[in-house]
Scaffold this active site. Sequence first.
Site, short mmCIF file in Angstrom:
data_model
loop_
_atom_site.label_atom_id
_atom_site.label_comp_id
_atom_site.label_asym_id
_atom_site.label_seq_id
_atom_site.Cartn_x
_atom_site.Cartn_y
_atom_site.Cartn_z
N LYS A 109 -25.39 -19.40 -34.39
CA LYS A 109 -25.50 -20.36 -33.82
C LYS A 109 -24.25 -21.38 -33.95
O LYS A 109 -23.39 -21.30 -34.76
CB LYS A 109 -26.56 -21.43 -34.27
N SER A 143 -27.88 -15.53 -27.30
CA SER A 143 -27.92 -16.91 -27.12
C SER A 143 -26.55 -17.58 -27.42
O SER A 143 -26.19 -18.62 -27.16
CB SER A 143 -28.83 -17.14 -28.54
#
Length: 232
Positions: free
Chosen positions: A91, A48
């Site tokens: 993230k 990700s």
Amino acid sequence: MGRGAMSGAGRRLGVAAVVVGLLGLVLGLGGLAYARVGFGGAVVSSESMTPTYGPGDRIFYERADGSEVRRGDVVLLSAPDRYGFDALVVKRVIGAGGDRVACCTGTGTAARVTVNGKPIEEPYLKGGEAGGFGIPAYDVRVPEGRLFLLGDNRGNARDSRAFLDDRGGTFAESEIRGRASDSYAVPTLIATAIMLGVVLVLVAVGLGIAARVVRRRGRAPVPVAPNWHLPA
């Protein structure tokens, strides 16, 4: 050297051993404690955040809570209620409390996420794709005390966009565990302090041994020269 002089030298060596040893313990244990409390490490398990971080990459991070991070920071968080596991998730912070985050202006690689109506530049994106293929448009006002987080690989990231029906997909600041750091200055200083502490402790041991040797020599009996009497 006389007994008194040797005894004094032994005392001085003993004092030096104590001082150097304490300094070494302070540096070594202090460095270990600071590293344990202030910093951590984690291994990336997904794609990700590619190309910034890929699977298997080790991330060094500074422990921090959500109120300390800023837009653009890469953070590590724990959100088992959403991800179903306790491991840290990596993230990037796109919006903080009060920000309005929307996607997207333009199309394809020309698309840009906007924050408070202004397109943001994201040179870290994989393939330059800001929106992600097949991801619906969104327009989120970030509540106070929460953060809007996205992965750098927008085409393959389970981030705030996957939870838009729950407070706009935002995460609580309390879920943040740290901020990723690419600087090795602090860990180098910590490692140096720990190694110096070990060296000083070893030096202190050597001084202590020398002090005992000198004291023993100072206490050793002095041989008496024989009194020879020659015949008259």
